[in-house]
Design an enzyme around this catalytic site. Structure first.
Site, PDB file in Angstrom:
ATOM      1  N   GLU A 130      -6.482  -4.836   7.517  1.00  0.00           N
ATOM      2  CA  GLU A 130      -6.071  -6.218   7.270  1.00  0.00           C
ATOM      3  C   GLU A 130      -6.634  -7.133   8.357  1.00  0.00           C
ATOM      4  OE1 GLU A 130      -1.906  -5.291   6.384  1.00  0.00           O
ATOM      5  OE2 GLU A 130      -1.879  -7.243   5.389  1.00  0.00           O
ATOM      6  N   ARG A 143       0.352  10.252   9.721  1.00  0.00           N
ATOM      7  CA  ARG A 143       1.424  10.701   8.827  1.00  0.00           C
ATOM      8  C   ARG A 143       0.935  11.601   7.707  1.00  0.00           C
ATOM      9  NH1 ARG A 143       3.485   4.845   8.121  1.00  0.00           N
ATOM     10  NH2 ARG A 143       2.072   4.220   9.791  1.00  0.00           N
TER      11      ARG A 143
HETATM   12  O1  LIG Z   1      -4.081   1.408   3.031  1.00  0.00           O
HETATM   13  P1  LIG Z   1      -4.272   0.906   4.439  1.00  0.00           P
HETATM   14  O2  LIG Z   1      -4.179  -0.586   4.565  1.00  0.00           O
HETATM   15  O3  LIG Z   1      -5.532   1.431   5.037  1.00  0.00           O
HETATM   16  O4  LIG Z   1      -3.060   1.434   5.317  1.00  0.00           O
HETATM   17  C1  LIG Z   1      -2.519   2.711   5.179  1.00  0.00           C
HETATM   18  C2  LIG Z   1      -2.519   3.453   6.473  1.00  0.00           C
HETATM   19  O5  LIG Z   1      -1.690   2.751   7.418  1.00  0.00           O
HETATM   20  C3  LIG Z   1      -0.797   3.676   8.014  1.00  0.00           C
HETATM   21  O6  LIG Z   1      -1.362   4.322   9.104  1.00  0.00           O
HETATM   22  P2  LIG Z   1      -1.603   3.613  10.500  1.00  0.00           P
HETATM   23  O7  LIG Z   1      -3.001   3.072  10.519  1.00  0.00           O
HETATM   24  O8  LIG Z   1      -0.487   2.678  10.758  1.00  0.00           O
HETATM   25  O9  LIG Z   1      -1.620   4.835  11.499  1.00  0.00           O
HETATM   26  P3  LIG Z   1      -0.472   5.884  11.957  1.00  0.00           P
HETATM   27  O10 LIG Z   1      -0.183   6.781  10.756  1.00  0.00           O
HETATM   28  O11 LIG Z   1      -1.157   6.625  13.042  1.00  0.00           O
HETATM   29  O12 LIG Z   1       0.722   5.122  12.391  1.00  0.00           O
HETATM   30  C4  LIG Z   1      -0.541   4.674   6.915  1.00  0.00           C
HETATM   31  O13 LIG Z   1      -0.025   5.894   7.415  1.00  0.00           O
HETATM   32  C5  LIG Z   1      -1.893   4.824   6.288  1.00  0.00           C
HETATM   33  O14 LIG Z   1      -2.685   5.796   6.928  1.00  0.00           O
HETATM   34  N1  LIG Z   2       4.315  -1.598   5.463  1.00  0.00           N
HETATM   35  C1  LIG Z   2       3.885  -0.464   6.009  1.00  0.00           C
HETATM   36  N2  LIG Z   2       4.772   0.505   6.343  1.00  0.00           N
HETATM   37  C2  LIG Z   2       4.323   1.673   6.889  1.00  0.00           C
HETATM   38  N3  LIG Z   2       3.056   1.938   7.132  1.00  0.00           N
HETATM   39  C3  LIG Z   2       2.147   1.002   6.811  1.00  0.00           C
HETATM   40  N4  LIG Z   2       0.796   0.989   6.917  1.00  0.00           N
HETATM   41  C4  LIG Z   2       0.359  -0.196   6.443  1.00  0.00           C
HETATM   42  N5  LIG Z   2       1.380  -0.959   6.028  1.00  0.00           N
HETATM   43  C5  LIG Z   2       2.506  -0.220   6.241  1.00  0.00           C
END
Ligand SMILES: O=P(O)(O)OC[C@H]1O[C@H](OP(=O)(O)OP(=O)(O)O)[C@H](O)[C@@H]1O
Ligand SMILES: Nc1ncnc2[nH]cnc12
Length: 268
Positions: A194, A157
């Site tokens: 996590e 994202r």
């Molecule tokens: O602060 P954190 O606990 O590290 O989490 C934040 C990350 O989690 C989500 O990505 P995700 O890993 O879900 O990947 P995606 O964007 O590919 O769905 C979000 O877009 C951040 O990159």
């Molecule tokens: N609650 C949440 N919503 C969207 N992205 C996430 N990545 C980690 N936690 C999330």
């Protein structure tokens, strides 16, 4: 004459960039706002599960308004008590009515992807051209003229918000990707989530020592992802100016994990 096979081989030959030391350090580092963990966040006065059309408040971490209290409306500088030239008390961003529109355009889906998670869905923000543009504009207003040469966007994202910011401030965009996605030579950094671990990769040669970077993602939760991105950049001598996210989940204390690295978020 070159054979077709030779031409194809050339096309797919890996080009390894030789990192060059560059000297364009971030401007005004001393004077800029340092949003130290866990100090200030631009935020809206109520939960994002309900529509928000209220004025913007600035909450100061644990010292902010408690549950059920009407949030205090202030115009303190972000990052106070660190003095700031660029983000003075009259900084328009603090009283910006655009934040409420952005917050209310983000959908929250309970129990996705698993029970107990309140998923912050920015795809609905993308459906609202005004809210999407306001999001980009707020970041651009903050980061233009800061001599940032690299916007590092985190998969997936961060790839949505990073490139328009990079274009608008005249910086290059560098994707920080999940493992085995980048075709060239990479450096990688493992980080904890996590539950379990993950890895982030960046192309060798995409950035040079001495450059000034902004790290962009949609959301900070535990801070593990941003921490890995910062480490990757700093390992090759890049100065990370700040991290910028649309959303913060303060209860997961990601700010604390970032240590002294400044973090700027629009919605918390
Ligand atoms: O602060 P954190 O606990 O590290 O989490 C934040 C990350 O989690 C989500 O990505 P995700 O890993 O879900 O990947 P995606 O964007 O590919 O769905 C979000 O877009 C951040 O990159
Ligand atoms: N609650 C949440 N919503 C969207 N992205 C996430 N990545 C980690 N936690 C999330």
């Amino acid at each position: 004459m070159e054979s077709i096979a030779h031409k194809i081989a050339l096309k797919f030959t890996r080009v390894n960039f030789v990192p060059e030391k560059v000297t364009n350090r971030c401007y005004n580092r001393g004077n800029l706002v340092q949003i130290k963990s866990p100090t200030t966040t631009l935020t809206t006065p109520s939960s994002r599960n309900t529509p928000l059309f209220s004025p913007i408040s600035v909450s100061k971490g644990a010292a902010g308004a408690g549950a059920g209290e009407e949030p205090e409306l202030k115009t303190i500088p972000i990052g106070d008590p660190v003095s700031s030239v660029d983000m003075a008390p009259h900084d328009p961003i603090l009283k910006d009515e655009r934040i409420a529109g952005i917050a209310s355009a983000i959908r929250v889906i309970p129990d996705f992807p698993k029970p107990g998670i309140m998923f912050q869905d920015i795809t609905t923000l993308l459906l609202d051209p005004k809210a999407f543009k306001d999001t980009i504009d707020l970041f651009v207003e903050r980061y233009k003229d800061k001599n940032i040469s690299v916007v590092a966007g985190i998969e997936a994202r961060g790839f949505i918000f990073g490139p328009p910011i990079a274009l608008a401030i005249g910086a290059k965009f560098v994707p920080m990707r999940k493992p085995k996605k980048l075709p060239g030579e990479v450096i990688s950094e493992e980080y904890s989530l996590e539950y379990g671990t993950d890895k982030m990769e960046m192309h060798v040669g995409a950035v040079q020592a001495g450059e000034c970077a902004l790290v962009v993602d949609d959301l900070i939760a535990t801070g593990g992802t941003l921490t890995a991105a910062i480490r990757l950049l700093e390992r090759v001598g890049v100065e990370v100016f700040e991290c910028a996210c649309v959303i913060e989940l303060p209860e997961l204390k990601g700010r604390e994990r970032l240590g002294d690295k400044p973090l700027f978020v629009l919605v918390s």
